[in-house]
Design a protein around this motif. Structure first.
Motif, PDB file in Angstrom:
ATOM      1  N   LYS A   1     -94.210 -23.990  15.514  1.00  0.00           N
ATOM      2  CA  LYS A   1     -93.885 -23.467  14.185  1.00  0.00           C
ATOM      3  C   LYS A   1     -92.373 -23.452  14.019  1.00  0.00           C
ATOM      4  CE  LYS A   1     -94.262 -18.620  15.722  1.00  0.00           C
ATOM      5  NZ  LYS A   1     -94.850 -17.298  15.427  1.00  0.00           N
ATOM      6  N   LYS A   2     -91.931 -23.753  12.788  1.00  0.00           N
ATOM      7  CA  LYS A   2     -90.496 -23.855  12.502  1.00  0.00           C
ATOM      8  C   LYS A   2     -90.055 -22.769  11.536  1.00  0.00           C
ATOM      9  CE  LYS A   2     -90.393 -28.944  12.703  1.00  0.00           C
ATOM     10  NZ  LYS A   2     -90.039 -30.136  11.893  1.00  0.00           N
ATOM     11  N   ALA A   3     -88.821 -22.318  11.719  1.00  0.00           N
ATOM     12  CA  ALA A   3     -88.220 -21.363  10.790  1.00  0.00           C
ATOM     13  C   ALA A   3     -86.803 -21.807  10.462  1.00  0.00           C
ATOM     14  CB  ALA A   3     -88.196 -19.958  11.373  1.00  0.00           C
ATOM     15  N   VAL A   4     -86.459 -21.736   9.201  1.00  0.00           N
ATOM     16  CA  VAL A   4     -85.072 -21.933   8.780  1.00  0.00           C
ATOM     17  C   VAL A   4     -84.378 -20.583   8.855  1.00  0.00           C
ATOM     18  CG1 VAL A   4     -83.577 -22.435   6.809  1.00  0.00           C
ATOM     19  CG2 VAL A   4     -85.515 -23.927   7.310  1.00  0.00           C
ATOM     20  N   CYS A   5     -83.272 -20.516   9.585  1.00  0.00           N
ATOM     21  CA  CYS A   5     -82.495 -19.281   9.701  1.00  0.00           C
ATOM     22  C   CYS A   5     -81.170 -19.461   8.970  1.00  0.00           C
ATOM     23  CB  CYS A   5     -82.233 -18.929  11.162  1.00  0.00           C
ATOM     24  SG  CYS A   5     -83.712 -18.450  12.068  1.00  0.00           S
ATOM     25  N   ILE A   6     -80.947 -18.614   7.975  1.00  0.00           N
ATOM     26  CA  ILE A   6     -79.651 -18.610   7.300  1.00  0.00           C
ATOM     27  C   ILE A   6     -78.694 -17.844   8.205  1.00  0.00           C
ATOM     28  CG2 ILE A   6     -78.379 -17.837   5.259  1.00  0.00           C
ATOM     29  CD1 ILE A   6     -81.000 -18.185   3.660  1.00  0.00           C
ATOM     30  N   LEU A   7     -77.728 -18.559   8.759  1.00  0.00           N
ATOM     31  CA  LEU A   7     -76.889 -18.014   9.830  1.00  0.00           C
ATOM     32  C   LEU A   7     -75.416 -18.074   9.432  1.00  0.00           C
ATOM     33  CD1 LEU A   7     -76.593 -16.965  12.728  1.00  0.00           C
ATOM     34  CD2 LEU A   7     -76.923 -19.298  13.550  1.00  0.00           C
ATOM     35  N   SER A   8     -74.895 -16.933   9.052  1.00  0.00           N
ATOM     36  CA  SER A   8     -73.495 -16.869   8.617  1.00  0.00           C
ATOM     37  C   SER A   8     -72.536 -16.852   9.797  1.00  0.00           C
ATOM     38  CB  SER A   8     -73.265 -15.608   7.775  1.00  0.00           C
ATOM     39  OG  SER A   8     -73.347 -14.451   8.593  1.00  0.00           O
ATOM     40  N   GLY A   9     -73.027 -16.378  10.946  1.00  0.00           N
ATOM     41  CA  GLY A   9     -72.152 -16.142  12.091  1.00  0.00           C
ATOM     42  C   GLY A   9     -71.851 -14.665  12.254  1.00  0.00           C
TER      43      GLY A   9
ATOM     44  N   GLN B   1     -65.305 -18.665   1.132  1.00  0.00           N
ATOM     45  CA  GLN B   1     -64.998 -17.295   1.525  1.00  0.00           C
ATOM     46  C   GLN B   1     -63.695 -17.244   2.321  1.00  0.00           C
ATOM     47  OE1 GLN B   1     -67.303 -19.322   2.782  1.00  0.00           O
ATOM     48  NE2 GLN B   1     -68.278 -18.561   4.646  1.00  0.00           N
ATOM     49  N   ARG B   2     -63.044 -16.104   2.301  1.00  0.00           N
ATOM     50  CA  ARG B   2     -61.733 -15.954   2.960  1.00  0.00           C
ATOM     51  C   ARG B   2     -61.769 -16.328   4.441  1.00  0.00           C
ATOM     52  NH1 ARG B   2     -57.970 -12.172   0.362  1.00  0.00           N
ATOM     53  NH2 ARG B   2     -58.840 -11.552  -1.643  1.00  0.00           N
ATOM     54  N   THR B   3     -62.875 -16.016   5.097  1.00  0.00           N
ATOM     55  CA  THR B   3     -62.970 -16.253   6.542  1.00  0.00           C
ATOM     56  C   THR B   3     -63.866 -17.460   6.845  1.00  0.00           C
ATOM     57  OG1 THR B   3     -64.743 -14.609   6.653  1.00  0.00           O
ATOM     58  CG2 THR B   3     -62.516 -13.839   7.114  1.00  0.00           C
ATOM     59  N   GLU B   4     -63.830 -18.441   5.965  1.00  0.00           N
ATOM     60  CA  GLU B   4     -64.727 -19.601   6.084  1.00  0.00           C
ATOM     61  C   GLU B   4     -64.611 -20.304   7.436  1.00  0.00           C
ATOM     62  OE1 GLU B   4     -65.527 -22.429   2.671  1.00  0.00           O
ATOM     63  OE2 GLU B   4     -64.319 -23.730   3.943  1.00  0.00           O
ATOM     64  N   LYS B   5     -63.397 -20.581   7.881  1.00  0.00           N
ATOM     65  CA  LYS B   5     -63.213 -21.325   9.134  1.00  0.00           C
ATOM     66  C   LYS B   5     -63.710 -20.516  10.327  1.00  0.00           C
ATOM     67  CE  LYS B   5     -59.350 -24.216   7.654  1.00  0.00           C
ATOM     68  NZ  LYS B   5     -57.895 -24.491   7.810  1.00  0.00           N
ATOM     69  N   ARG B   6     -63.430 -19.216  10.306  1.00  0.00           N
ATOM     70  CA  ARG B   6     -63.842 -18.373  11.439  1.00  0.00           C
ATOM     71  C   ARG B   6     -65.360 -18.210  11.482  1.00  0.00           C
ATOM     72  NH1 ARG B   6     -65.366 -16.821  15.177  1.00  0.00           N
ATOM     73  NH2 ARG B   6     -64.664 -15.274  16.697  1.00  0.00           N
ATOM     74  N   GLU B   7     -65.979 -18.098  10.317  1.00  0.00           N
ATOM     75  CA  GLU B   7     -67.441 -17.968  10.262  1.00  0.00           C
ATOM     76  C   GLU B   7     -68.116 -19.262  10.735  1.00  0.00           C
ATOM     77  OE1 GLU B   7     -69.054 -16.434   6.586  1.00  0.00           O
ATOM     78  OE2 GLU B   7     -67.418 -15.006   6.396  1.00  0.00           O
ATOM     79  N   LEU B   8     -67.533 -20.399  10.373  1.00  0.00           N
ATOM     80  CA  LEU B   8     -68.091 -21.688  10.806  1.00  0.00           C
ATOM     81  C   LEU B   8     -68.006 -21.810  12.326  1.00  0.00           C
ATOM     82  CD1 LEU B   8     -69.316 -24.433  10.112  1.00  0.00           C
ATOM     83  CD2 LEU B   8     -66.990 -25.297   9.732  1.00  0.00           C
ATOM     84  N   GLN B   9     -66.888 -21.367  12.892  1.00  0.00           N
ATOM     85  CA  GLN B   9     -66.753 -21.387  14.355  1.00  0.00           C
ATOM     86  C   GLN B   9     -67.829 -20.501  14.997  1.00  0.00           C
ATOM     87  OE1 GLN B   9     -62.877 -20.208  15.993  1.00  0.00           O
ATOM     88  NE2 GLN B   9     -63.926 -19.442  17.815  1.00  0.00           N
ATOM     89  N   ALA B  10     -68.040 -19.310  14.409  1.00  0.00           N
ATOM     90  CA  ALA B  10     -69.066 -18.397  14.927  1.00  0.00           C
ATOM     91  C   ALA B  10     -70.441 -19.057  14.861  1.00  0.00           C
ATOM     92  CB  ALA B  10     -69.049 -17.089  14.143  1.00  0.00           C
ATOM     93  N   PHE B  11     -70.735 -19.693  13.730  1.00  0.00           N
ATOM     94  CA  PHE B  11     -72.027 -20.380  13.559  1.00  0.00           C
ATOM     95  C   PHE B  11     -72.231 -21.424  14.652  1.00  0.00           C
ATOM     96  CE2 PHE B  11     -74.046 -24.261  11.801  1.00  0.00           C
ATOM     97  CZ  PHE B  11     -75.330 -23.788  11.619  1.00  0.00           C
TER      98      PHE B  11
ATOM     99  N   HIS C   1     -69.390 -13.640  20.007  1.00  0.00           N
ATOM    100  CA  HIS C   1     -69.242 -14.860  19.210  1.00  0.00           C
ATOM    101  C   HIS C   1     -69.440 -14.616  17.715  1.00  0.00           C
ATOM    102  CE1 HIS C   1     -70.215 -17.532  22.946  1.00  0.00           C
ATOM    103  NE2 HIS C   1     -68.950 -17.180  22.883  1.00  0.00           N
ATOM    104  N   THR C   2     -69.820 -13.403  17.338  1.00  0.00           N
ATOM    105  CA  THR C   2     -70.087 -13.125  15.921  1.00  0.00           C
ATOM    106  C   THR C   2     -68.820 -12.681  15.201  1.00  0.00           C
ATOM    107  OG1 THR C   2     -70.693 -10.796  16.338  1.00  0.00           O
ATOM    108  CG2 THR C   2     -72.458 -12.438  16.475  1.00  0.00           C
ATOM    109  N   TRP C   3     -68.843 -12.797  13.872  1.00  0.00           N
ATOM    110  CA  TRP C   3     -67.680 -12.421  13.058  1.00  0.00           C
ATOM    111  C   TRP C   3     -68.154 -11.715  11.801  1.00  0.00           C
ATOM    112  CZ3 TRP C   3     -63.006 -12.083  14.789  1.00  0.00           C
ATOM    113  CH2 TRP C   3     -61.940 -11.849  13.908  1.00  0.00           C
TER     114      TRP C   3
END
Length: 223
Positions: A3-11, A38-48, A184-186
């Motif tokens: 079974k598959k789930a899509v997870c919306i993951l901001s970081g 978003q202001r912290t876009e780069k940092r959130e992408l790294q967390a993701f 690793h989260t932000w």
């Protein structure tokens, strides 16, 4: 068949815990992250990306949504509006991004339909929402109905919100129990190098750790 789930993951801590819960429930995870100015876009992408590595996720989508900065109207996407640092106040906060979760869920639904997933996980939290209208059970229930109405007959999607009624201290406790890599989260709304410690998101996070007598592993300004 798995079974598959899509997870919306901001970081952030909440969406990361929701993804770990999905894994523990036996889902193969398809991770979706949104860069929306978003202001912290780069940092959130790294967390993701770090969290996807921790979870050994093979299928992931990084989606760009540039129009939120055109709309503005939120301290997260409009540089002319300051992020508040004086605590949570009544009403919808200026950090609310217009219909953000509705748009995220709509895009994630398209991915879920393509991937033949049966569930979507989103880490909405009513306490954390501080008046955000798109973080409630009622909203999620109505979005679920609309999504299933507007997709193919053989698409049956459940939107799972395992944290919606948790307090931030419960979230920290559960994350520690599941060995979620919180380092690793932000969560900070303002800063990308060291968390500010004074925005609403930082305050809620720090308070959650304090209430369970745990130390937040990320670095804050002034530490």
């Amino acid at each position: 068949m798995s079974k598959k789930a899509v997870c919306i993951l901001s970081g952030g801590m909440d969406s990361t815990l929701a993804s770990y819960i999905a894994k523990n429930e036996g889902y193969d995870i398809i991770a979706v992250h949104f860069n929306y100015g978003q202001r912290t876009e780069k940092r959130e992408l790294q967390a993701f990306r770090d969290i996807c590595e921790d979870l050994e996720i093979k299928e992931k989508y990084e989606i760009d949504i540039p129009f939120f900065t055109q709309i503005g109207a939120s301290a997260l996407t409009d540089d002319k509006i300051d992020v508040p640092v004086d605590g949570v106040k009544p009403g919808v906060p200026i950090t609310y991004v217009p219909f953000r979760n509705g748009i995220f869920l709509s895009i994630a639904s398209a991915i879920a339909e393509k991937e033949e997933a049966s569930a979507m996980f989103i880490g909405v939290v009513e306490e954390d929402s501080s008046g955000y209208p798109d973080c409630t059970d009622t909203f999620i229930d109505k979005m679920t109905q609309a999504i299933n109405e507007g997709t193919k007959k053989n698409t049956h999607l459940e939107i799972k919100t395992p944290l919606v009624h948790m307090m931030k201290s419960d979230i920290v406790q559960k994350a520690l129990e599941l060995n979620v890599p919180l380092q690793h989260t932000w969560s900070c709304y303002k800063e990308q190098e060291e968390a500010c410690g004074v925005c609403d998101s930082c305050r809620l996070r720090l308070n959650g750790f304090e209430q369970v007598n745990a130390t937040d592993p990320i670095k804050y300004k002034g530490q």
